[in-house]
Design a protein around this motif. Structure first.
Motif, PDB file in Angstrom:
ATOM      1  N   ARG A   1       6.190  -6.062   0.159  1.00  0.00           N
ATOM      2  CA  ARG A   1       7.054  -6.971   0.534  1.00  0.00           C
ATOM      3  C   ARG A   1       8.551  -6.958   0.171  1.00  0.00           C
ATOM      4  O   ARG A   1       9.448  -6.904   0.314  1.00  0.00           O
TER       5      ARG A   1
ATOM      6  N   GLN B   1     -13.993 -10.103  -2.881  1.00  0.00           N
ATOM      7  CA  GLN B   1     -12.839 -10.881  -3.604  1.00  0.00           C
ATOM      8  C   GLN B   1     -12.204  -9.965  -4.459  1.00  0.00           C
ATOM      9  O   GLN B   1     -10.581  -9.934  -4.277  1.00  0.00           O
TER      10      GLN B   1
ATOM     11  N   LEU C   1      -9.809  -7.907  -2.188  1.00  0.00           N
ATOM     12  CA  LEU C   1      -8.917  -8.877  -1.493  1.00  0.00           C
ATOM     13  C   LEU C   1      -7.772  -8.989  -2.236  1.00  0.00           C
ATOM     14  O   LEU C   1      -6.650  -9.085  -2.090  1.00  0.00           O
ATOM     15  N   ASN C   2      -8.027  -9.208  -3.677  1.00  0.00           N
ATOM     16  CA  ASN C   2      -7.003  -9.573  -4.812  1.00  0.00           C
ATOM     17  C   ASN C   2      -6.187  -8.131  -4.973  1.00  0.00           C
ATOM     18  O   ASN C   2      -4.873  -8.359  -5.007  1.00  0.00           O
TER      19      ASN C   2
ATOM     20  N   ARG D   1      -5.602  -5.997  -2.955  1.00  0.00           N
ATOM     21  CA  ARG D   1      -4.737  -5.445  -1.475  1.00  0.00           C
ATOM     22  C   ARG D   1      -3.656  -6.641  -1.590  1.00  0.00           C
ATOM     23  O   ARG D   1      -2.590  -6.385  -0.926  1.00  0.00           O
ATOM     24  N   SER D   2      -3.886  -7.842  -1.842  1.00  0.00           N
ATOM     25  CA  SER D   2      -2.941  -8.969  -2.028  1.00  0.00           C
ATOM     26  C   SER D   2      -1.725  -8.540  -2.925  1.00  0.00           C
ATOM     27  O   SER D   2      -0.561  -8.706  -2.548  1.00  0.00           O
ATOM     28  N   GLU D   3      -2.070  -8.001  -4.085  1.00  0.00           N
ATOM     29  CA  GLU D   3      -0.941  -7.483  -4.866  1.00  0.00           C
ATOM     30  C   GLU D   3      -0.055  -6.442  -4.399  1.00  0.00           C
ATOM     31  O   GLU D   3       1.148  -6.352  -4.437  1.00  0.00           O
ATOM     32  N   GLU D   4      -0.672  -5.325  -3.437  1.00  0.00           N
ATOM     33  CA  GLU D   4      -0.169  -4.279  -3.050  1.00  0.00           C
ATOM     34  C   GLU D   4       0.750  -4.896  -2.061  1.00  0.00           C
ATOM     35  O   GLU D   4       2.067  -4.544  -1.808  1.00  0.00           O
ATOM     36  N   LEU D   5       0.250  -5.988  -1.424  1.00  0.00           N
ATOM     37  CA  LEU D   5       1.172  -6.270   0.098  1.00  0.00           C
ATOM     38  C   LEU D   5       2.364  -7.191  -0.737  1.00  0.00           C
ATOM     39  O   LEU D   5       3.388  -6.890  -0.086  1.00  0.00           O
ATOM     40  N   GLY D   6       2.238  -7.782  -1.824  1.00  0.00           N
ATOM     41  CA  GLY D   6       3.229  -8.217  -2.279  1.00  0.00           C
ATOM     42  C   GLY D   6       4.398  -7.370  -2.928  1.00  0.00           C
ATOM     43  O   GLY D   6       5.744  -7.613  -2.545  1.00  0.00           O
ATOM     44  N   ASP D   7       3.907  -6.365  -3.447  1.00  0.00           N
ATOM     45  CA  ASP D   7       4.791  -5.284  -3.958  1.00  0.00           C
ATOM     46  C   ASP D   7       5.445  -4.633  -2.588  1.00  0.00           C
ATOM     47  O   ASP D   7       6.635  -4.276  -2.648  1.00  0.00           O
TER      48      ASP D   7
END
Length: 98
Positions: free
Chosen positions: A53, A39, A42-43, A45-51
């Motif tokens: 994008r 988890q 995942l959190n 990587r989600s922040e990295e994905l937001g940046d």
């Protein structure tokens, strides 16, 4: 002696399989005990994905301004001057040490 153990061999084998699968279900790569670690990853990587994008949207907007049908003269001139190192004769250039 073998005849006394023979009736319980299937039970021992089944118990061994159950222990094996329970052990790996708890401590394996995708086991229950590692769910918090997954988890956290995942959190992150989600922040990295937001940046990424946000960065992609910005780059797409800048690329859209450089297309032929909607060419932004200011942006084109800015990029050309920064890449080529040119300045307009009317511009004041102040050189600083890098």
């Amino acid at each position: 002696m073998f005849q006394r153990v023979q009736p319980i061999l299937p039970t021992i084998a089944l118990l061994g399989l159950i222990v094996y699968f329970v052990f790996h279900g708890l401590t394996g790569e995708r086991g229950l005990l590692l769910s918090s670690q997954r988890q956290m990853i995942l959190n992150a990587r989600s922040e990295e994905l937001g940046d990424l994008r946000k960065r992609r949207v910005d780059l797409e907007a800048r690329a859209r301004l450089l297309r032929d049908n909607s060419l932004s003269a200011d942006l084109l001139e800015e990029r050309a001057r920064s890449l080529l190192g040119f300045a307009d004769p009317k511009d004041y250039v102040i050189r600083t040490k890098p």
